[in-house]
Scaffold this motif. Structure first.
Motif, PDB file in Angstrom:
ATOM      1  N   THR A   1      11.434  -2.917  -7.844  1.00  0.00           N
ATOM      2  CA  THR A   1      13.169  -2.312  -7.984  1.00  0.00           C
ATOM      3  C   THR A   1      12.916  -1.724  -7.171  1.00  0.00           C
ATOM      4  O   THR A   1      14.357  -2.143  -5.872  1.00  0.00           O
ATOM      5  N   VAL A   2      12.075  -1.153  -5.400  1.00  0.00           N
ATOM      6  CA  VAL A   2      12.943  -0.777  -4.752  1.00  0.00           C
ATOM      7  C   VAL A   2      11.987  -2.137  -3.813  1.00  0.00           C
ATOM      8  O   VAL A   2      13.441  -2.474  -2.772  1.00  0.00           O
ATOM      9  N   MET A   3      11.499  -3.006  -4.123  1.00  0.00           N
ATOM     10  CA  MET A   3      11.173  -4.309  -3.705  1.00  0.00           C
ATOM     11  C   MET A   3      12.430  -4.546  -3.584  1.00  0.00           C
ATOM     12  O   MET A   3      12.581  -5.459  -2.589  1.00  0.00           O
ATOM     13  N   LYS A   4      13.080  -4.520  -4.445  1.00  0.00           N
ATOM     14  CA  LYS A   4      14.620  -5.784  -5.209  1.00  0.00           C
ATOM     15  C   LYS A   4      15.088  -5.123  -4.238  1.00  0.00           C
ATOM     16  O   LYS A   4      16.218  -5.836  -2.957  1.00  0.00           O
ATOM     17  N   ARG A   5      15.803  -3.914  -3.606  1.00  0.00           N
ATOM     18  CA  ARG A   5      16.012  -3.165  -2.385  1.00  0.00           C
ATOM     19  C   ARG A   5      15.744  -3.782  -1.038  1.00  0.00           C
ATOM     20  O   ARG A   5      17.326  -3.961  -0.911  1.00  0.00           O
ATOM     21  N   ALA A   6      14.679  -3.582  -1.202  1.00  0.00           N
ATOM     22  CA  ALA A   6      14.144  -3.490   0.105  1.00  0.00           C
ATOM     23  C   ALA A   6      14.379  -5.675   0.606  1.00  0.00           C
ATOM     24  O   ALA A   6      15.022  -5.994   1.921  1.00  0.00           O
ATOM     25  N   HIS A   7      14.244  -6.336  -0.853  1.00  0.00           N
ATOM     26  CA  HIS A   7      14.710  -7.414  -0.107  1.00  0.00           C
ATOM     27  C   HIS A   7      16.606  -7.677  -0.056  1.00  0.00           C
ATOM     28  O   HIS A   7      16.324  -8.249   0.588  1.00  0.00           O
TER      29      HIS A   7
ATOM     30  N   ALA B   1       0.889  -1.449  -0.384  1.00  0.00           N
ATOM     31  CA  ALA B   1      -0.116   0.144   0.661  1.00  0.00           C
ATOM     32  C   ALA B   1       0.766   1.008  -0.005  1.00  0.00           C
ATOM     33  O   ALA B   1       0.503   2.069  -0.543  1.00  0.00           O
ATOM     34  N   ALA B   2       1.934   0.776   0.288  1.00  0.00           N
ATOM     35  CA  ALA B   2       2.806   2.536   0.833  1.00  0.00           C
ATOM     36  C   ALA B   2       3.543   2.360  -0.268  1.00  0.00           C
ATOM     37  O   ALA B   2       3.809   3.314  -1.035  1.00  0.00           O
ATOM     38  N   LEU B   3       4.272   1.648  -0.977  1.00  0.00           N
ATOM     39  CA  LEU B   3       4.269   1.847  -2.322  1.00  0.00           C
ATOM     40  C   LEU B   3       3.542   2.256  -3.499  1.00  0.00           C
ATOM     41  O   LEU B   3       3.940   3.565  -4.331  1.00  0.00           O
ATOM     42  N   ALA B   4       2.371   1.499  -3.549  1.00  0.00           N
ATOM     43  CA  ALA B   4       1.069   2.462  -4.430  1.00  0.00           C
ATOM     44  C   ALA B   4       1.038   3.785  -4.339  1.00  0.00           C
ATOM     45  O   ALA B   4       0.876   4.497  -5.122  1.00  0.00           O
ATOM     46  N   LYS B   5       1.358   4.409  -3.083  1.00  0.00           N
ATOM     47  CA  LYS B   5       0.876   5.275  -2.672  1.00  0.00           C
ATOM     48  C   LYS B   5       2.192   6.593  -3.206  1.00  0.00           C
ATOM     49  O   LYS B   5       2.062   8.104  -2.924  1.00  0.00           O
TER      50      LYS B   5
ATOM     51  N   LEU C   1       0.332  -8.659  -9.548  1.00  0.00           N
ATOM     52  CA  LEU C   1       0.712  -9.936  -9.565  1.00  0.00           C
ATOM     53  C   LEU C   1       0.568 -10.568  -7.912  1.00  0.00           C
ATOM     54  O   LEU C   1       0.327  -9.488  -6.595  1.00  0.00           O
ATOM     55  N   SER C   2       0.586 -11.835  -7.854  1.00  0.00           N
ATOM     56  CA  SER C   2       0.487 -12.415  -6.393  1.00  0.00           C
ATOM     57  C   SER C   2       1.473 -12.018  -5.799  1.00  0.00           C
ATOM     58  O   SER C   2       2.455 -12.002  -6.315  1.00  0.00           O
ATOM     59  N   GLU C   3       1.126 -12.369  -4.805  1.00  0.00           N
ATOM     60  CA  GLU C   3       2.701 -12.537  -3.822  1.00  0.00           C
ATOM     61  C   GLU C   3       3.862 -13.604  -4.197  1.00  0.00           C
ATOM     62  O   GLU C   3       5.038 -13.513  -4.722  1.00  0.00           O
ATOM     63  N   ALA C   4       2.914 -14.433  -4.548  1.00  0.00           N
ATOM     64  CA  ALA C   4       4.188 -15.751  -5.264  1.00  0.00           C
ATOM     65  C   ALA C   4       4.555 -15.257  -6.475  1.00  0.00           C
ATOM     66  O   ALA C   4       5.727 -15.767  -6.453  1.00  0.00           O
ATOM     67  N   GLU C   5       4.282 -14.649  -7.305  1.00  0.00           N
ATOM     68  CA  GLU C   5       4.792 -13.893  -8.815  1.00  0.00           C
ATOM     69  C   GLU C   5       5.619 -12.767  -8.252  1.00  0.00           C
ATOM     70  O   GLU C   5       6.949 -13.255  -9.014  1.00  0.00           O
ATOM     71  N   ILE C   6       5.443 -12.614  -7.330  1.00  0.00           N
ATOM     72  CA  ILE C   6       6.649 -11.178  -6.629  1.00  0.00           C
ATOM     73  C   ILE C   6       7.501 -11.086  -6.225  1.00  0.00           C
ATOM     74  O   ILE C   6       8.903 -11.492  -6.630  1.00  0.00           O
ATOM     75  N   MET C   7       7.624 -12.418  -5.451  1.00  0.00           N
ATOM     76  CA  MET C   7       8.537 -13.592  -4.708  1.00  0.00           C
ATOM     77  C   MET C   7       9.546 -13.952  -6.317  1.00  0.00           C
ATOM     78  O   MET C   7      10.811 -14.080  -6.170  1.00  0.00           O
ATOM     79  N   SER C   8       8.862 -14.658  -6.759  1.00  0.00           N
ATOM     80  CA  SER C   8       9.833 -15.413  -7.897  1.00  0.00           C
ATOM     81  C   SER C   8      10.911 -13.896  -9.053  1.00  0.00           C
ATOM     82  O   SER C   8      11.555 -14.303  -9.427  1.00  0.00           O
ATOM     83  N   ALA C   9       9.617 -12.847  -9.168  1.00  0.00           N
ATOM     84  CA  ALA C   9       9.716 -12.443  -9.426  1.00  0.00           C
ATOM     85  C   ALA C   9      11.117 -11.784  -9.291  1.00  0.00           C
ATOM     86  O   ALA C   9      12.267 -10.615 -10.177  1.00  0.00           O
TER      87      ALA C   9
END
Length: 331
Positions: free
Chosen positions: A172-178, A122-126, A137-145
């Protein structure tokens, strides 16, 4: 002086005047159609296209002249992709220097300790100027990406403030946070104390998320971790409310009832022994460290005092007295 000499002299004078004019132009403020002009340059954009884009965005000059300056400077191929902004008064020199330095306009999104993955999304969406590419994307699809297929999304991202260029993707932000969480988790697990009742870094992450949600004040964090570590060691149920709330999901209305504690879900640590199957939130560094280096204590219970801190007890009788005092107002 012969005619040829006159022509040569006039040519040199014209070239000198042109060079002087160009040198003068480089130091003059560019005319802008508005107080500031923004431009996002994609990777691989040719210098000529960069010049055209600035003019299209609101820089009132000849794009050919701008492009020739990029070429003449010898820095045309050093222009970096990114998001840039110039204001009234900026000169052609300053414009090119900004792009060569990569002096971008950055936005930022802050991820808070204890947030769930749903709150993270939700924070990323805003977030301003962040390109939404994972909304469907589902959570599983995001983790695969992200290159982590099969890993739970919950708790897999490190809470921090992340700056980003305008127009980059949320992935891109998700990749950095992960990647940040993986680095910190790996380091914490590698330096863990001996004798922990945890089999893997993944289990440490699960427990750290519980510690994060159960800690009311930083001074208690190590003792909160000790209580859960002690319970795991003797096979005692964790019996922690935040896991029950997480298991209820959107059905939780803000009021935890006795029937909720008795409703079995994979995350209900009252009805199931051991750790829940996934983290329940994003733990911060302090909770990770407290989990792998819990305080030295034999406490098995704790209860909130009402001021953010907790009262810790080693046996049930002492715990019941604390409950009576702090929760029921009995002395």
């Amino acid at each position: 002086m012969g005619a040829l000499a006159w022509l040569l002299a006039l040519g040199l004078l014209a070239a000198g005047a042109a060079a002087g004019g160009a040198w003068w132009w480089l130091g003059q403020p560019l005319s802008l159609h508005k107080p500031s002009v923004e431009l996002s340059i994609e990777p691989g954009t040719a210098p000529q296209q960069v010049a055209l884009a600035w003019v299209a965005a609101g820089v009132d000059t000849d794009a050919r002249l701008l492009y020739q300056w990029f070429r003449w400077s010898g820095q045309a191929r050093q222009i970096r992709a990114g998001s840039y902004e110039i204001h009234q008064g900026a000169t052609p020199r300053e414009l090119l220097d900004k792009m060569v330095r990569g002096d971008e306009v950055l936005e930022a999104v802050r991820l808070i300790e204890g947030w769930t993955f749903r709150q993270f999304r939700a924070a990323l969406a805003k977030a301003p100027s962040l390109k939404a590419t994972t909304a469907g994307l589902s959570e599983a699809e995001i983790m695969s990406a992200l290159g982590a297929p099969g890993q739970p999304a919950e708790g897999a991202f490190f809470p921090d403030t992340y700056a980003f260029s305008r127009g980059v993707s949320d992935l891109t932000v998700m990749k950095r946070a992960h990647a940040a969480m993986q680095r910190r988790l790996d380091a914490a697990w590698a330096g863990r104390a001996e004798g922990l009742p945890l089999k893997s870094a993944a289990e440490a992450l699960v427990l750290a998320s519980i510690v994060e949600k159960e800690t009311g004040t930083a001074a208690d964090r190590g003792l909160v971790a000790a209580v859960f570590v002690n319970r795991l060691k003797i096979g005692m149920p964790l019996q922690t409310d935040p896991t029950v709330i997480y298991g209820l999901g959107e059905a939780f209305d803000g009021n935890l009832r006795k029937r909720d504690l008795q409703t079995d879900t994979p995350h209900n640590t009252y009805t199931r022994a051991g750790l829940p199957p996934t983290p329940i939130a994003m733990p911060g560094m302090a909770s990770l460290q407290a989990t792998v280096h819990p305080a030295t204590s034999r406490a098995l219970y704790f209860v909130a005092r009402g001021d953010g801190s907790s009262e810790f007890s080693e046996d049930l009788a002492a715990h019941n007295r604390a409950v009576n005092k702090y929760q029921r107002g009995q002395k």
